[in-house]
Scaffold this motif. Structure first.
Motif, PDB file in Angstrom:
ATOM      1  N   HIS A 251       0.719  -0.568   0.013  1.00  0.00           N
ATOM      2  CA  HIS A 251      -0.050   0.064  -0.262  1.00  0.00           C
ATOM      3  C   HIS A 251       0.373   0.733  -0.253  1.00  0.00           C
ATOM      4  CE1 HIS A 251      -3.038  -3.056   1.001  1.00  0.00           C
ATOM      5  NE2 HIS A 251      -4.223  -2.447   0.072  1.00  0.00           N
ATOM      6  N   ASN A 252       1.822   1.233  -0.604  1.00  0.00           N
ATOM      7  CA  ASN A 252       2.617   2.094  -0.814  1.00  0.00           C
ATOM      8  C   ASN A 252       3.296   3.208   0.435  1.00  0.00           C
ATOM      9  OD1 ASN A 252       2.663   1.875  -3.402  1.00  0.00           O
ATOM     10  ND2 ASN A 252       1.309   3.316  -3.818  1.00  0.00           N
ATOM     11  N   ILE A 253       3.301   2.255   1.261  1.00  0.00           N
ATOM     12  CA  ILE A 253       3.639   2.714   3.129  1.00  0.00           C
ATOM     13  C   ILE A 253       5.159   2.142   2.905  1.00  0.00           C
ATOM     14  CG2 ILE A 253       3.697   2.682   5.578  1.00  0.00           C
ATOM     15  CD1 ILE A 253       0.931   1.750   4.353  1.00  0.00           C
ATOM     16  N   ASN A 254       6.026   3.823   3.327  1.00  0.00           N
ATOM     17  CA  ASN A 254       7.201   3.103   3.718  1.00  0.00           C
ATOM     18  C   ASN A 254       7.690   3.301   4.855  1.00  0.00           C
ATOM     19  OD1 ASN A 254       7.412   5.967   3.939  1.00  0.00           O
ATOM     20  ND2 ASN A 254       9.431   6.303   2.229  1.00  0.00           N
ATOM     21  N   ALA A 255       7.173   3.761   5.812  1.00  0.00           N
ATOM     22  CA  ALA A 255       7.524   3.969   7.354  1.00  0.00           C
ATOM     23  C   ALA A 255       7.289   3.437   8.395  1.00  0.00           C
ATOM     24  CB  ALA A 255       8.003   5.826   7.361  1.00  0.00           C
ATOM     25  N   VAL A 256       7.357   3.313   9.354  1.00  0.00           N
ATOM     26  CA  VAL A 256       6.718   2.916  10.766  1.00  0.00           C
ATOM     27  C   VAL A 256       7.000   3.215  11.650  1.00  0.00           C
ATOM     28  CG1 VAL A 256       5.888   1.525  12.174  1.00  0.00           C
ATOM     29  CG2 VAL A 256       6.590   0.953   9.397  1.00  0.00           C
ATOM     30  N   ARG A 257       6.253   4.317  12.517  1.00  0.00           N
ATOM     31  CA  ARG A 257       6.452   4.472  14.187  1.00  0.00           C
ATOM     32  C   ARG A 257       5.651   3.723  15.027  1.00  0.00           C
ATOM     33  NH1 ARG A 257       3.581   8.180  17.041  1.00  0.00           N
ATOM     34  NH2 ARG A 257       4.322   9.339  18.671  1.00  0.00           N
TER      35      ARG A 257
ATOM     36  N   LYS B  72      -3.106   4.866  -0.005  1.00  0.00           N
ATOM     37  CA  LYS B  72      -2.351   3.958  -1.327  1.00  0.00           C
ATOM     38  C   LYS B  72      -2.399   4.706  -2.373  1.00  0.00           C
ATOM     39  CE  LYS B  72      -1.473   0.383  -4.025  1.00  0.00           C
ATOM     40  NZ  LYS B  72      -2.267  -0.934  -5.302  1.00  0.00           N
ATOM     41  N   LYS B  73      -3.302   4.808  -2.547  1.00  0.00           N
ATOM     42  CA  LYS B  73      -3.322   6.323  -3.874  1.00  0.00           C
ATOM     43  C   LYS B  73      -2.976   7.329  -3.417  1.00  0.00           C
ATOM     44  CE  LYS B  73      -5.248   7.581  -7.634  1.00  0.00           C
ATOM     45  NZ  LYS B  73      -3.625   7.721  -8.075  1.00  0.00           N
ATOM     46  N   ALA B  74      -3.244   8.005  -2.258  1.00  0.00           N
ATOM     47  CA  ALA B  74      -2.640   9.528  -2.010  1.00  0.00           C
ATOM     48  C   ALA B  74      -1.273   9.732  -2.179  1.00  0.00           C
ATOM     49  CB  ALA B  74      -3.391  10.107  -0.557  1.00  0.00           C
ATOM     50  N   VAL B  75      -0.533   8.354  -1.134  1.00  0.00           N
ATOM     51  CA  VAL B  75       0.600   8.535  -1.065  1.00  0.00           C
ATOM     52  C   VAL B  75       1.332   8.270  -2.175  1.00  0.00           C
ATOM     53  CG1 VAL B  75       0.677   8.711   1.138  1.00  0.00           C
ATOM     54  CG2 VAL B  75       0.937   5.873   0.542  1.00  0.00           C
ATOM     55  N   GLU B  76       1.029   7.439  -3.165  1.00  0.00           N
ATOM     56  CA  GLU B  76       1.472   7.106  -4.344  1.00  0.00           C
ATOM     57  C   GLU B  76       2.471   8.016  -5.012  1.00  0.00           C
ATOM     58  OE1 GLU B  76      -1.752   6.413  -7.762  1.00  0.00           O
ATOM     59  OE2 GLU B  76      -1.194   8.558  -8.174  1.00  0.00           O
ATOM     60  N   PRO B  77       3.775   6.673  -5.070  1.00  0.00           N
ATOM     61  CA  PRO B  77       5.682   7.356  -5.154  1.00  0.00           C
ATOM     62  C   PRO B  77       5.432   7.635  -6.578  1.00  0.00           C
ATOM     63  CG  PRO B  77       5.598   5.090  -4.942  1.00  0.00           C
ATOM     64  CD  PRO B  77       3.696   5.463  -5.083  1.00  0.00           C
ATOM     65  N   VAL B  78       4.477   7.325  -7.766  1.00  0.00           N
ATOM     66  CA  VAL B  78       5.210   8.044  -8.531  1.00  0.00           C
ATOM     67  C   VAL B  78       3.816   8.766  -9.064  1.00  0.00           C
ATOM     68  CG1 VAL B  78       5.357   7.473 -11.192  1.00  0.00           C
ATOM     69  CG2 VAL B  78       6.631   6.530  -9.378  1.00  0.00           C
ATOM     70  N   ARG B  79       4.090   9.928  -9.358  1.00  0.00           N
ATOM     71  CA  ARG B  79       2.359  10.696 -10.233  1.00  0.00           C
ATOM     72  C   ARG B  79       2.118  10.697 -11.480  1.00  0.00           C
ATOM     73  NH1 ARG B  79      -0.565  11.044  -5.754  1.00  0.00           N
ATOM     74  NH2 ARG B  79       0.712  11.798  -4.264  1.00  0.00           N
ATOM     75  N   ILE B  80       0.743   9.942 -11.845  1.00  0.00           N
ATOM     76  CA  ILE B  80       0.857  10.125 -13.633  1.00  0.00           C
ATOM     77  C   ILE B  80      -0.244  10.893 -14.031  1.00  0.00           C
ATOM     78  CG2 ILE B  80      -0.235   8.355 -15.904  1.00  0.00           C
ATOM     79  CD1 ILE B  80       0.208   6.658 -13.435  1.00  0.00           C
ATOM     80  N   THR B  81       0.172  12.247 -14.732  1.00  0.00           N
ATOM     81  CA  THR B  81      -0.973  13.130 -15.497  1.00  0.00           C
ATOM     82  C   THR B  81      -1.396  12.498 -16.480  1.00  0.00           C
ATOM     83  OG1 THR B  81       0.512  14.829 -14.068  1.00  0.00           O
ATOM     84  CG2 THR B  81      -1.623  15.271 -15.428  1.00  0.00           C
ATOM     85  N   VAL B  82      -2.503  12.141 -16.789  1.00  0.00           N
ATOM     86  CA  VAL B  82      -3.083  12.268 -17.941  1.00  0.00           C
ATOM     87  C   VAL B  82      -3.884  13.516 -19.319  1.00  0.00           C
ATOM     88  CG1 VAL B  82      -4.274  10.552 -19.913  1.00  0.00           C
ATOM     89  CG2 VAL B  82      -3.457   9.661 -17.881  1.00  0.00           C
TER      90      VAL B  82
END
Ligand code: IPT
Length: 983
Positions: free
Chosen positions: A339-345, A581-591
């Motif tokens: 889910h595109n998460i890259n960090a945990v506290r 997951k969507k809000a933090v997607e690490p790649v942004r695509i603009t069509v």
């Protein structure tokens, strides 16, 4: 010893007695005797009821119960009846009087016993007895001899048993565990109070010639690409081998400088296998080279700014509490990565070390947080807070030492957090100072240090969007201690908690992410929280549900505030996780259809996009017209590229489109190959663009029909209406319909119920929105159809909604019944409305909903990132989201068409012009509102359908900002045009 002296440790400020020095968690080929399994167990009500002499070898425990070690004793027997006491949930408030370091006489005390025999051969040297976690305080005897006592529930404790252990013959281990102790004052985290030996126990041989401790330092210089490795070990002399780096049998202290190492990062968790060898043992190590630091006000990892897309993780399993299996931990890591998460506290205590190993291996940045919280003192104005009381200093330091020493070799750990919500005080400063001295290679975090005088990172929780922007721009207000102000302004910022994920929501994630991605000072945040701490239970008739605070009869509790995760207690993702997951997607695509371009912007930290494959699809009204791959040359981390549309895509988009249909292009980025955490094809990011938008208006009717009055009803095309009230009764001969009526109510969400600054749900109830009355003002047949005017208002109020239902049917299209509805406020409504729309009821055999609109998941105006335009099908039961506390859920947004069908084939097709929100369920909003648990919801003999112009947004007001103004549903005139057709 008298009884009071014997148990003096219980109410002492001391962290423990007889303990071995803290050290790193490492494995070795030296023998280990696993002591987990079934132990003898007895639960005493308090000190006065403990078993005298239970530690003696000869003590007869055959009449005792048994229990699993590790486990939390209150969870034993669930989901049926708990056998040993019950779980207790409080958030801030201590469930005992604030009388430190004392605790009540009623103090559940678990007595544990087991025998073991050392396997042969057991090496000469020393032997340690290691407890990974015991909640909250315990004393240990081996063969009748007291070894000592310990505190610090989620930290390891070791006792040197060398002189007490019998090499040949049975050994008897006896442990007494107290639920409440002085340490409970330091462990007031927002979670269930659970007790016992809840993490593993083992006997570790430390043979002659073994190490006592090891500290791996593996630095990475991004300017040169060099890694520098030096391993500080104590105890016997050691030799280091790292085959991949050509280091063989070398002095661990080095330093070893190696050119061209691949640095460790969350995106590329490169670990180098190594081995330390002494005369007594071999120790495997996994080394990750990386450098973390603050430079020019930014948090840099390997020379590049890092953006945390984080979550706060408590350890939870709905059946075993805070005792987790390896599968549970792996499930968390895999779900996060997917889910595109890259960090945990690790809120709010160090996790089982195995979890950190998984973070090293799969790649997650970790803020490792100390087992410390004194939040309950906040409720008495922080009077007597242990954080500023020198008598507690040693305990504070001990906790920090034990965490840092245990976890210091994990490359994933990039920050040490002193704890959570422990107010201010010199003991916290002392923890920070010790840590900085011991490990200058990591950053120090503590949100409570609002002055930032001993932390490296400025941190807040639940700051709203505006406030976050202010901090991003460096315009925050002056620090409490103005002397610290200038320094704090130069510091990087994180939101260590935000977007409270309680129940439906959190709303506003995309807007937060926009801010994080706009201001370099903002390094992202950690959603509160990862998992609901629901406890699986059975109703008397055997139906499963999740229990929360109060369900075990606790006199003081905080209700369902313990269920506020992105995943449900059984680790099923909630819609909030999909949204995140969507809000933090690490790649942004603009069509961009106008320019015929596709832009790809990478927010990755380390790697380029070569691991992704991009695909496009074209759909007409949700029907696939064509798809293809998009050749995107690898985009470097942080860079962007723009491509022109492939010819095939352009061609498809230029093709003629059927009248009234919509055409959409979707571009998605998915894994090109299998990764350890997800298979090839797993979607990472996507974007959609409309080529032709929704049909704006319903076409005019060919030959409008006139209503026919007969037997107290009006017949109009396929429909029959009550002539007095104007209510629709039947459609198409055999579809019984109740309603529709204007509906303004929804079952309040957790965010509506607990909104900071005043619950919205209370305002709604005060305004009477849950008890609306309807009055048919006029039923007017005319030659274009039937107009029904209704005034809807609560008792005692002079404000209302005035609605005109304009019904029409068409001689040229006999199946169609069209409703053009306008509703408008009369007077002034005192609050925003939950929803504006209509509700109707259909026969119970409706089972399936097909729709064209946003999907597949639920969505509200501020939780719409994760849904896309398409054609979807779901069973009525699958449209419900089982929030632990039943509440509004399951809304499908921007629906253009829907078909609701059942087993008998009779159903209803709905067409919106241009679109509406749709909810279909087997119970009413009122039922949802009444229910306390999912099992309270019983299907009625109707299916209820809401068709809405809109709903109030979701926000995360249960702990944080309420719905943002642009997502509020203020009473306003609304028009809906809906076509109904039996099908
Ligand atoms: C914050 C706590 O740090 C966290 O443990 C949890 O209780 C969370 O709130 C709410 O679920 S503290 C709060 C006073 C902002």
């Amino acid at each position: 010893m008298s009884e009071s002296t014997a148990h003096h440790y219980l109410e002492s400020h001391s962290p423990g007695h007889g303990l071995a020095q803290p050290r790193a968690a490492f494995t070795s080929d030296a023998p280990v005797l696993d002591l987990t399994g079934t132990w003898r167990f007895r639960l005493a009500a308090g000190l006065a009821q403990v078993t005298e002499g239970f530690e003696a070898d000869a003590f007869d425990d055959s009449g005792w119960d048994t229990i699993a070690v590790p486990s939390c004793w209150q969870m034993d027997g669930l989901p049926g009846e708990p056998r040993f006491g019950t779980p207790t949930y409080t958030n801030q408030i201590y469930p005992f009087p604030i009388d430190p370091p004392h605790v009540p006489d009623t103090n559940p005390t678990g007595e544990y016993r087991r025998e073991f025999t050392l396997p042969a051969p057991w090496p000469a040297g020393r032997t340690l007895l290691r407890f990974e976690g015991v909640d909250s305080c315990f004393a240990v005897w081996l063969n009748g001899t007291l070894l000592g006592d310990g505190k610090g529930s989620r930290l390891p404790t070791e006792f040197d048993v060398t002189d007490t252990l019998r090499a040949d013959g049975p050994n008897t281990l006896a442990v007494r565990v107290h639920q409440w102790s002085a340490a409970s004052y330091l462990e007031d985290q927002d979670m269930w109070w659970l007790s016992g030996i809840f993490r593993p126990v083992a006997l570790l041989s430390r043979p002659d010639g073994a190490l006592t401790d090891v500290f791996v330092h593996a630095d990475y210089d991004h300017l040169t690409g060099h890694g520098t490795l030096w391993v500080h070990s104590t105890g016997a002399p050691a030799r280091l081998t790292v085959p991949e780096l050509g280091i063989t049998d070398a002095d661990p202290a080095g330093p070893h400088t190696v050119a061209g190492v691949t640095p460790w990062s969350a995106e590329q968790p490169r670990l180098y296998e190594a081995e330390l060898v002494t005369d007594g043992e071999r120790i495997p190590l996994r080394i990750g080279f990386r450098r973390i630091g603050v430079q020019d006000g930014l948090i840099l990892a390997n020379g590049r700014p890092v953006l945390f897309r984080g979550v706060n993780r408590h350890e939870w399993n709905p059946d075993t509490g805070r005792t987790l299996s390896h599968e549970d931990m792996l499930a968390d890591v895999l779900l996060m990565k997917r889910h595109n998460i890259n960090a945990v506290r690790t809120s709010h205590y160090p996790p089982d070390s195995a979890f950190l190993e998984l973070c090293d291996e799969y790649g997650l940045w970790v803020i490792d947080e100390c087992d410390l919280e004194t939040h309950g003192f906040g409720l008495i104005g922080w009077a007597g807070n242990p954080s500023d009381d020198p008598r507690w200093r040693e305990s504070f330091l001990d906790r920090m030492r034990r965490m840092v020493e245990r976890d210091k070799n994990h490359p994933s750990v990039v920050m040490w957090s002193l704890g959570n919500e422990a107010g201010h005080g010199s003991n916290l400063r002392a923890m920070a100072e010790w840590t900085r001295e011991r490990d200058p290679e990591r950053l120090i975090h503590y949100e409570g240090d609002d002055n930032c005088d001993y932390v490296d990172v400025y941190s807040q929780m639940y700051t709203d969007h505006n406030g976050l922007g202010v901090i991003g721009r460096g315009h925050e207000s002056v620090t409490r201690d103005p002397a610290q102000d200038a320094r704090r302004r130069t510091m990087p910022f994180i939101l260590c908690e935000y977007a409270h994920a309680m129940g439906n929501g959190p709303g506003g994630l995309s807007e937060y992410q926009d801010l994080f991605e706009s201001y370099p000072r903002l390094h992202g945040g950690f959603v509160w929280e990862w998992i609901d701490h629901g406890i699986r239970r059975l109703t008397p008739d055997g139906r499963e549900h999740f229990a929360y605070g109060g369900d075990f009869g606790e006199p003081v509790h905080d209700d369902n505030f313990v269920c506020d995760g992105l995943v449900f207690a059984d680790r099923t993702p909630s819609p909030g996780l999909t949204e995140y997951k969507k809000a933090v997607e690490p790649v942004r695509i603009t069509v961009d259809p106008a320019g015929g371009t596709i832009r790809v912007r990478s927010h990755l930290h380390t790697i380029d996009t070569a691991h992704l494959r991009f695909r496009w699809t074209v759909e007409d009204q949700g029907r696939l017209q064509g798809d293809g791959e998009l050749a995107v040359p690898p985009v470097a981390a942080g860079a962007a590229t723009e491509l022109t549309w492939p010819e095939a895509l352009t061609k498809l988009c230029d093709a003629p489109l059927e009248e009234g249909e919509e055409r959409w292009v979707t571009v998605s980025a998915e894994l090109a190959e299998d990764e350890p955490w997800a298979p090839a094809g797993h979607e990472i990011a996507w974007s959609q663009a409309a080529i032709a938008g929704p049909a704006p208006e319903a076409p005019p009717l060919g030959s409008p029909l006139t209503p026919l009055l007969a037997d107290g009803t009006y017949a109009l095309g396929p429909a029959v209406f009550d002539a007095v009230t104007g209510t629709l009764l039947r459609l198409g001969g055999d579809l019984d319909v109740d309603g529709p009526r204007l509906d303004l109510w929804r079952a309040p969400t957790d965010n509506d119920l607990r909104t900071w600054g005043g619950p919205l749900a209370e305002a709604w109830r005060n305004a009477g929105l849950d008890r609306l009355e309807h009055r048919a003002v006029r039923v007017r047949p005319h030659d274009g159809g039937l107009d029904v005017t209704v005034r809807t208002a609560p008792a005692g109020a002079d404000y209302a909604m005035r609605t005109v239902f304009r019904w029409a049917a068409d001689a040229e299209d006999p199946g169609l019944l069209r409703l053009s509805l306008t509703t408008e406020p009369v007077g002034t409504w005192p609050c925003p409305l939950p929803r504006i729309g209509i509700r109707l009821a259909l026969p119970q055999d409706i089972e399936t909903v097909d729709w064209f609109g946003l999907g597949p998941g639920e969505a509200y105006s501020d939780t719409t990132a994760a849904v896309r335009v398409g054609r979807f099908t779901a069973g009525v039961d699958d449209l419900q989201t089982p929030y632990v506390l039943p509440q509004e859920n399951g809304n499908r947004r921007q629906v253009r068409h829907a078909r609701l069908t059942g087993g008998q084939g009779s159903g209803l097709a709905v067409t919106a012009s241009p679109h509406l929100d749709l909810t279909v369920r087997r119970w009413t909003s009122e039922d949802l509102d009444q229910a306390r648990h999912t099992t309270d919801l019983r299907p009625r003999d109707r299916v209820y359908v809401n068709l809405d112009a809109g709903q109030q947004g979701i926000g995360s007001g249960a702990c944080g900002p309420a719905t943002q103004p642009q997502h509020e549903l203020i009473a306003r005139p609304v028009t809906l045009t809906i076509g109904f057709r039996p099908c």
